[in-house]
Design a protein around this motif. Sequence first.
Motif, PDB file in Angstrom:
ATOM      1  N   ASP A  31       0.829  -1.204   0.000  1.00 38.01           N
ATOM      2  CA  ASP A  31       0.000   0.000   0.000  1.00 38.01           C
ATOM      3  C   ASP A  31       0.867   1.258   0.000  1.00 38.01           C
ATOM      4  O   ASP A  31       0.621   2.197  -0.766  1.00 38.01           O
ATOM      5  CB  ASP A  31      -0.930  -0.020   1.206  1.00 38.01           C
ATOM      6  CG  ASP A  31      -1.955   1.089   1.175  1.00 38.01           C
ATOM      7  OD1 ASP A  31      -2.361   1.492   0.068  1.00 38.01           O
ATOM      8  OD2 ASP A  31      -2.354   1.552   2.257  1.00 38.01           O
ATOM      9  N   MET A  34       2.604   1.577  -3.431  1.00 38.43           N
ATOM     10  CA  MET A  34       1.691   2.021  -4.480  1.00 38.43           C
ATOM     11  C   MET A  34       1.362   3.508  -4.338  1.00 38.43           C
ATOM     12  O   MET A  34       1.282   4.224  -5.331  1.00 38.43           O
ATOM     13  CB  MET A  34       0.413   1.190  -4.479  1.00 38.43           C
ATOM     14  CG  MET A  34       0.597  -0.210  -4.995  1.00 38.43           C
ATOM     15  SD  MET A  34       1.188  -0.281  -6.687  1.00 38.43           S
ATOM     16  CE  MET A  34      -0.241   0.277  -7.578  1.00 38.43           C
ATOM     17  N   ILE A  54      -7.228   3.442 -11.514  1.00 36.13           N
ATOM     18  CA  ILE A  54      -7.088   1.985 -11.600  1.00 36.13           C
ATOM     19  C   ILE A  54      -6.207   1.455 -10.477  1.00 36.13           C
ATOM     20  O   ILE A  54      -6.429   0.365  -9.963  1.00 36.13           O
ATOM     21  CB  ILE A  54      -6.557   1.568 -12.990  1.00 36.13           C
ATOM     22  CG1 ILE A  54      -6.664   0.067 -13.192  1.00 36.13           C
ATOM     23  CG2 ILE A  54      -5.123   2.004 -13.182  1.00 36.13           C
ATOM     24  CD1 ILE A  54      -8.057  -0.419 -13.331  1.00 36.13           C
ATOM     25  N   PHE A  55      -5.215   2.254 -10.067  1.00 32.39           N
ATOM     26  CA  PHE A  55      -4.358   1.833  -8.967  1.00 32.39           C
ATOM     27  C   PHE A  55      -5.137   1.796  -7.653  1.00 32.39           C
ATOM     28  O   PHE A  55      -4.891   0.930  -6.805  1.00 32.39           O
ATOM     29  CB  PHE A  55      -3.141   2.748  -8.841  1.00 32.39           C
ATOM     30  CG  PHE A  55      -2.217   2.636 -10.010  1.00 32.39           C
ATOM     31  CD1 PHE A  55      -1.457   1.495 -10.204  1.00 32.39           C
ATOM     32  CD2 PHE A  55      -2.104   3.668 -10.915  1.00 32.39           C
ATOM     33  CE1 PHE A  55      -0.606   1.385 -11.282  1.00 32.39           C
ATOM     34  CE2 PHE A  55      -1.261   3.571 -11.998  1.00 32.39           C
ATOM     35  CZ  PHE A  55      -0.505   2.419 -12.192  1.00 32.39           C
ATOM     36  N   ILE A  57      -8.314   1.090  -7.470  1.00 34.61           N
ATOM     37  CA  ILE A  57      -9.166  -0.099  -7.571  1.00 34.61           C
ATOM     38  C   ILE A  57      -8.372  -1.355  -7.239  1.00 34.61           C
ATOM     39  O   ILE A  57      -8.828  -2.219  -6.481  1.00 34.61           O
ATOM     40  CB  ILE A  57      -9.797  -0.186  -8.978  1.00 34.61           C
ATOM     41  CG1 ILE A  57     -10.789   0.950  -9.170  1.00 34.61           C
ATOM     42  CG2 ILE A  57     -10.468  -1.538  -9.195  1.00 34.61           C
ATOM     43  CD1 ILE A  57     -11.325   1.062 -10.578  1.00 34.61           C
ATOM     44  N   ILE A  58      -7.164  -1.470  -7.788  1.00 34.19           N
ATOM     45  CA  ILE A  58      -6.316  -2.633  -7.508  1.00 34.19           C
ATOM     46  C   ILE A  58      -5.980  -2.697  -6.026  1.00 34.19           C
ATOM     47  O   ILE A  58      -6.038  -3.768  -5.404  1.00 34.19           O
ATOM     48  CB  ILE A  58      -5.029  -2.582  -8.368  1.00 34.19           C
ATOM     49  CG1 ILE A  58      -5.380  -2.785  -9.830  1.00 34.19           C
ATOM     50  CG2 ILE A  58      -4.014  -3.616  -7.903  1.00 34.19           C
ATOM     51  CD1 ILE A  58      -4.236  -2.519 -10.778  1.00 34.19           C
ATOM     52  N   ASN A  59      -5.649  -1.561  -5.446  1.00 31.11           N
ATOM     53  CA  ASN A  59      -5.325  -1.495  -4.022  1.00 31.11           C
ATOM     54  C   ASN A  59      -6.530  -1.901  -3.173  1.00 31.11           C
ATOM     55  O   ASN A  59      -6.389  -2.630  -2.191  1.00 31.11           O
ATOM     56  CB  ASN A  59      -4.847  -0.091  -3.673  1.00 31.11           C
ATOM     57  CG  ASN A  59      -3.972  -0.069  -2.458  1.00 31.11           C
ATOM     58  OD1 ASN A  59      -3.539  -1.095  -1.974  1.00 31.11           O
ATOM     59  ND2 ASN A  59      -3.726   1.124  -1.965  1.00 31.11           N
ATOM     60  N   SER A  60      -7.704  -1.465  -3.558  1.00 37.38           N
ATOM     61  CA  SER A  60      -8.916  -1.828  -2.821  1.00 37.38           C
ATOM     62  C   SER A  60      -9.217  -3.309  -2.920  1.00 37.38           C
ATOM     63  O   SER A  60      -9.642  -3.932  -1.937  1.00 37.38           O
ATOM     64  CB  SER A  60     -10.114  -1.036  -3.349  1.00 37.38           C
ATOM     65  OG  SER A  60      -9.918   0.336  -3.167  1.00 37.38           O
ATOM     66  N   ILE A  61      -8.987  -3.901  -4.086  1.00 38.77           N
ATOM     67  CA  ILE A  61      -9.200  -5.347  -4.246  1.00 38.77           C
ATOM     68  C   ILE A  61      -8.245  -6.123  -3.361  1.00 38.77           C
ATOM     69  O   ILE A  61      -8.645  -7.076  -2.677  1.00 38.77           O
ATOM     70  CB  ILE A  61      -9.051  -5.749  -5.724  1.00 38.77           C
ATOM     71  CG1 ILE A  61     -10.230  -5.205  -6.534  1.00 38.77           C
ATOM     72  CG2 ILE A  61      -8.956  -7.266  -5.880  1.00 38.77           C
ATOM     73  CD1 ILE A  61     -10.073  -5.347  -8.032  1.00 38.77           C
ATOM     74  N   PHE A  62      -6.976  -5.726  -3.345  1.00 37.37           N
ATOM     75  CA  PHE A  62      -6.007  -6.425  -2.502  1.00 37.37           C
ATOM     76  C   PHE A  62      -6.338  -6.289  -1.022  1.00 37.37           C
ATOM     77  O   PHE A  62      -6.205  -7.244  -0.264  1.00 37.37           O
ATOM     78  CB  PHE A  62      -4.584  -5.925  -2.782  1.00 37.37           C
ATOM     79  CG  PHE A  62      -3.984  -6.498  -4.032  1.00 37.37           C
ATOM     80  CD1 PHE A  62      -4.293  -7.771  -4.468  1.00 37.37           C
ATOM     81  CD2 PHE A  62      -3.094  -5.756  -4.789  1.00 37.37           C
ATOM     82  CE1 PHE A  62      -3.741  -8.297  -5.610  1.00 37.37           C
ATOM     83  CE2 PHE A  62      -2.534  -6.268  -5.925  1.00 37.37           C
ATOM     84  CZ  PHE A  62      -2.856  -7.542  -6.344  1.00 37.37           C
TER      85      PHE A  62
END
Length: 125
Positions: A31, A34, A54-55, A57-62
């Motif tokens: 985190d 990123m 998009i970063f 979104i990816i961070n939230s998914i992880f």
Amino acid sequence: MNLQDPVHKKVIGISFIVFSALWLLSMAFFDTFMDFFVDRAMEESGGDPDVFFIFDIINSIFWGLTILFFIPRLILGIALVSGQKWANIPSLVYGVVSLINFPVGTALGIYCILVFTAKKPEEDY
């Protein structure tokens, strides 16, 4: 080997705690990395912050996967170490799920399955 011995459940609990803590620390590092990466990219490009969504979104998914899998596993590890009986079935489920994490998770998953499905040894007459 008596798999009904409470020591085995404590070993599984400690391994759940250690692996969950390592994953949580690695997610915190990811985190931070990123955030640093996105900030530098925005400074250099002078671009619109909406481009880098998009970063987020990816961070939230992880983080969602981390909360879904590793925080409950940490709680289960603490419960197993303290000897709580309610943690046996959820730990078996997390043991089966950890079979896909080759090679250490697979070994831990097999060990969980053996410990939590072991029958009491019959006493000799």
